[in-house]
Every structure is written in C-alpha cells, then in structure tokens.
Design an enzyme around this catalytic site. Sequence first.
Site, PDB file in Angstrom:
ATOM      1  N   GLU A 274      76.143  43.576  59.353  1.00 46.09           N
ATOM      2  CA  GLU A 274      76.764  42.847  60.472  1.00 46.09           C
ATOM      3  C   GLU A 274      78.264  42.689  60.304  1.00 46.09           C
ATOM      4  O   GLU A 274      79.006  42.630  61.273  1.00 46.09           O
ATOM      5  CB  GLU A 274      76.130  41.454  60.612  1.00 46.09           C
ATOM      6  CG  GLU A 274      74.883  41.467  61.454  1.00 46.09           C
ATOM      7  CD  GLU A 274      74.445  40.087  61.900  1.00 46.09           C
ATOM      8  OE1 GLU A 274      73.554  40.031  62.731  1.00 46.09           O
ATOM      9  OE2 GLU A 274      74.966  39.067  61.407  1.00 46.09           O
ATOM     10  N   HIS A 295      58.896  55.991  42.962  1.00 43.62           N
ATOM     11  CA  HIS A 295      57.812  56.934  43.244  1.00 43.62           C
ATOM     12  C   HIS A 295      57.793  57.352  44.711  1.00 43.62           C
ATOM     13  O   HIS A 295      56.850  57.972  45.168  1.00 43.62           O
ATOM     14  CB  HIS A 295      56.472  56.316  42.839  1.00 43.62           C
ATOM     15  CG  HIS A 295      56.454  55.927  41.395  1.00 43.62           C
ATOM     16  ND1 HIS A 295      56.048  56.782  40.394  1.00 43.62           N
ATOM     17  CD2 HIS A 295      56.867  54.794  40.782  1.00 43.62           C
ATOM     18  CE1 HIS A 295      56.191  56.177  39.225  1.00 43.62           C
ATOM     19  NE2 HIS A 295      56.685  54.976  39.434  1.00 43.62           N
ATOM     20  N   LYS A 407      71.121  43.008  73.995  1.00 40.62           N
ATOM     21  CA  LYS A 407      70.772  41.694  74.534  1.00 40.62           C
ATOM     22  C   LYS A 407      71.006  41.652  76.042  1.00 40.62           C
ATOM     23  O   LYS A 407      70.209  41.090  76.787  1.00 40.62           O
ATOM     24  CB  LYS A 407      71.607  40.597  73.860  1.00 40.62           C
ATOM     25  CG  LYS A 407      71.149  40.270  72.449  1.00 40.62           C
ATOM     26  CD  LYS A 407      71.894  39.054  71.935  1.00 40.62           C
ATOM     27  CE  LYS A 407      71.613  38.814  70.476  1.00 40.62           C
ATOM     28  NZ  LYS A 407      72.480  37.817  69.896  1.00 40.62           N
TER      29      LYS A 407
HETATM   30  O1  PA5 Z   1      74.680  36.204  61.247  1.00 43.32           O
HETATM   31  C1  PA5 Z   1      74.592  35.989  62.445  1.00 43.32           C
HETATM   32  O2  PA5 Z   1      75.524  35.485  63.105  1.00 43.32           O
HETATM   33  C2  PA5 Z   1      73.318  36.325  63.188  1.00 43.32           C
HETATM   34  O3  PA5 Z   1      72.430  36.996  62.384  1.00 43.32           O
HETATM   35  C3  PA5 Z   1      72.655  35.035  63.635  1.00 43.32           C
HETATM   36  O4  PA5 Z   1      72.397  34.248  62.508  1.00 43.32           O
HETATM   37  C4  PA5 Z   1      71.371  35.304  64.397  1.00 43.32           C
HETATM   38  O5  PA5 Z   1      71.627  36.150  65.473  1.00 43.32           O
HETATM   39  C5  PA5 Z   1      70.772  34.008  64.918  1.00 43.32           C
HETATM   40  O6  PA5 Z   1      71.678  33.313  65.714  1.00 43.32           O
HETATM   41  P1  PA5 Z   1      71.410  31.822  66.116  1.00 43.32           P
HETATM   42  O7  PA5 Z   1      71.452  30.985  64.892  1.00 43.32           O
HETATM   43  O8  PA5 Z   1      72.513  31.461  67.053  1.00 43.32           O
HETATM   44  O9  PA5 Z   1      70.050  31.775  66.762  1.00 43.32           O
END
Ligand code: PA5
Length: 417
Positions: A274, A295, A407
Amino acid sequence: MFNLVIHNDEEIKSELDRMLWENKEVVKEAQRGEEVFADNQGWLDTEEWADNKSIYRLEMLSKEIRENADVFVLIGVGGSNNGARSVISALQKEGTPEIIYAGNTLSPNALNKILKRLEGKSVYLNAIAKNFETLEPGASFRVFRKYMYEAYGDAAAKRIIVTGTKGSSLERLCEEKGYPFLDFPWNIGGCYTAITNVGLFPMAVAGVNIRELVDGAHNMQKRLHIPELENNIAFQYACLRNLFYQKGYRVEMLASFEPQLRWFYKWWIQLFAESEGKDNKGVFPVASEFSEDLHSVGQFIQDGSPIMFETFLEVLEQQDSLIVEQDALEDGFDYLEGKDFRDINKIAYKATVMAHSRKLPCITIEIGSLDEYHFGQMFYFFQFACYLSCKMMDVNAFDQPGVEAYKEWMFDSLGKR
Ligand code: PA5
C-alpha cells in the site's frame, strides 16, 4: 537484539555504501518529520498515541473483557486488524477469550459460520474503522450489532467497543448508543497503526503485554533517529531494497522458519504494497513459510526467473525444544537421533541461505526472540524503513489512489449515493 545481515558478496556492500551516502538527506528529512505529511505521521513518535495514560486505559478495559468474555469479535479490515492479528496469533496467552476476526469478508458462508461460533458464548465486540465507509467492516458491524442486541438487549451497549476517528459518523453513533469509544488516530493511516489503540486494544484482550511491545517500538524509534547514519539499520534496509530494485529485482520475499510469524507476513505485505506500489513503481511484497514452502516455491526461487530478492526473518533464541528420540523402527532417520528440532530448523535456515544466496540477493533480519518487545521493534523498524524506501523511490508512502478505482465501480453497482 535486532540486526541486519547481508549474505551476498563485497560488491553489494560497496554499492550499499554509495547508496547510503547518496541518500543521506532522505533519512535526515524523515527523522525530522515532514510538514507535508502532517496528517500521516502520528506514528513517528510512539509517545503521541501510546503514552502511559492510553496504555493504562487499554489495560483496564481489556481486563474487564478478559474476565467476562468467551469470545472477542474483532471487526476490521487491512490496517484495522492486521497489526493486532499478527501479534495475537503468535503470543496470545492461555485462558484469554477466543479472538474471532470479522469485517474482512463479504462471504455469507464465512459470516454465517462466525455467527454460529458465537452461540451460547459470552461475546464482546470491537469495531475498528478509520472512515467507517469501508464496505466489509461496515456491513459486518450491522450483522454483529444485531446479534448483540438480540443476545443481550440494551446491555449489548457495554459489550460493543468502537475504535473510530473523533468527529466521524462512528463517534456520533457511539454517543447515541453509549458504546465505549477509543480514538483511532486522525493522523495515522491504517497500516501504520499497530502501536496505537487500533492494534494494542485487541492485543491486550488476548493477554499480550502491550507495555513491553510499546517499549520495543520506542527503543527502535530511538535507534533509528540517531545522527550516525551508517549504523541506521532501517536506512540500510531501505537502501538495499532500492538497490535491488534498480538492478531489476521486482519482488521481495519475506521468509522465516517460524510459523508463528504467519500473520505478521500479512501485516508486512500490506505495509509495503500500500505504501510503495504506486506511479508504476515499487517492489512487490510476497511471503513464504519455510520450511514447508521450500517444497513448493523453493524450486522457483532456486531455479526460476531471477525476479526476487529474499529477506529472512530469523529468531535467534528459541524458547521451545524437542529432541528426536531413538526408535526401534528402521525408518531411515536415525541420523537425527538425539538432535533438537530447534537446531535442525536452524540448520535448514542456514542451508537455505547458502543455496539461495548463490542465485539471489539475500539478507537476514535477526531478532532476539519472538516476544512482545521484539514485535514492537519489528513494527517500528519496518514502518520507518518503508517510509524511507518510498522516499527514495519518490512515491507518497501514505496515500492509496489505487484502491479507489474498484471501490467506485462496486459502490455504483450497489447503488451507494
Ligand atoms: O491501511 C489502510 O489505510 C487500509 O488498509 C485501511 O486500514 C483499510 O482500508 C480499512 O479502512 P477503515 O479502517 O477506514 O475501514
């Protein structure tokens, strides 16, 4: 104990020296913190969100839950559950509530199975969301809230703990319903929140010593904010990743011989994917559980396309021991007699490094032992290193434009306004 070891030749080491020299301003800037990232760097100083007062509150609240719950449902996805899950799966104490993870799936099969597991148990629930717009935790919260009210009536309110951002619709819901509320740091993105209420509260419910964990993180913070850059292991790791990337290695494989780290891989993968995977750049993070995966993917690593470098996580002091005993049956394994699995596992690690480092760049991050303190160290180390690595690649470590595209299509199809 927390060390970085480079297994390849002298050439890499001299290239690393050049890289460290060329990027010294990058690390100095990161150590100071950057105004442009003020909304995302609340994790840089562990004291900001994991001070004594916050830890004390988590200890008190989690004590009550440990005493009264059979099951604790953690509703959260990505950064809202990976940190807690990686520690809980490795270090949960006996006699503490069973932790069930929800809010990370839309599968009716999985959700129905969870609902079934709750029947007849004393249930507490922690809903964790930064924005409270994410589909999986939002939809699951609805399902499990209903379950809680059906099971406990108005008393459900005391059993539902919410971790959300101040001023969010989730906070308003808590005020209306009387749910205990914990701050989700406004200035930290999900995958950097392990050492805040987000990660620490569920860990505390599972009996994890969160003070030790925060101590480990704080110690690593001090170690990485030193002026002598040549001793800064996060900087070295970030430089090595960039060096291998420039040489054409597009995949990093994190591997260890300790299955307790299984869920930590997931946290690590999210952090790097990310943070770094944007603008058509980035090293793709994957993980392998050795010795089992030797393996399967072991063949590719040794002999397939040379696309990856390997980072081993090696636990130096193993608590457990199991001796291979004598056996009357001639099964061909007498050569192991009297040996400890602890040592056999270590020999497998050393042999793997020997073999793989002839083909690929290999490094090892050595940690003293698998306990709370070292988990705290690992969280801070990788977060800081990831931030540095992104700076060197010239990508913004803290935004996620890439996850918005799917999304939009999904929300359109589901009729969200
Ligand atoms: O690291 C991040 O920002 C994302 O992985 C969020 O944690 C994830 O999308 C969940 O978001 P939220 O806590 O707003 O539901």
